[in-house]
Design a protein around this motif. Structure first.
Motif, mmCIF file in Angstrom:
data_model
loop_
_atom_site.group_PDB
_atom_site.id
_atom_site.type_symbol
_atom_site.label_atom_id
_atom_site.label_comp_id
_atom_site.label_asym_id
_atom_site.label_seq_id
_atom_site.Cartn_x
_atom_site.Cartn_y
_atom_site.Cartn_z
ATOM 1 N N TRP A 69 50.915 -34.315 17.784
ATOM 2 C CA TRP A 69 51.041 -35.734 17.478
ATOM 3 C C TRP A 69 49.818 -36.471 18.024
ATOM 4 N N LYS A 73 50.311 -42.524 17.748
ATOM 5 C CA LYS A 73 51.634 -42.316 17.164
ATOM 6 C C LYS A 73 52.698 -42.228 18.264
ATOM 7 N N ARG A 77 55.691 -45.052 18.945
ATOM 8 C CA ARG A 77 57.098 -44.615 18.957
ATOM 9 C C ARG A 77 57.761 -44.930 20.292
#
Length: 96
Positions: A69, A73, A77
């Motif tokens: 990831w 990101k 999140r």
């Protein structure tokens, strides 16, 4: 931020929680911090007891980085999760 700033900020948040009688909501509001700390505890305990790792790396956000990831990101999140937990805590506080 460093140790001095984070400890002072944590003490201020804890004091505010006690003064507003919302001590039990503090783990919910800081749920992401609780999960990050728990991931380290689980990783160390698992490795010492069984010799195997639960996560590729602890704390949890590093595990996601090693899974591929991108850092932005993960950050976004985690922001969303923190915002949702804060809203949940506020609605719980209003229901009292």
């Amino acid at each position: 931020m460093g140790d001095v700033g984070s400890l002072a900020l944590g003490a201020a948040i804890g004091t505010l929680a006690v003064l507003t009688k919302a001590e039990l909501l503090l783990p919910l509001i800081g749920g992401l911090y609780v999960v990050e700390a728990a991931s380290v505890i689980i990783q160390v305990a698992s490795f010492k007891l069984t010799g195997k790792r639960v996560f590729r790396m602890a704390p949890l956000h590093h595990h996601y980085e090693l899974e591929g990831w991108a850092e932005p990101k993960i950050v976004v999140r985690f922001w969303i999760i923190s915002f949702a937990l804060a809203l949940l805590a506020l609605t719980t506080l209003k229901l009292r």
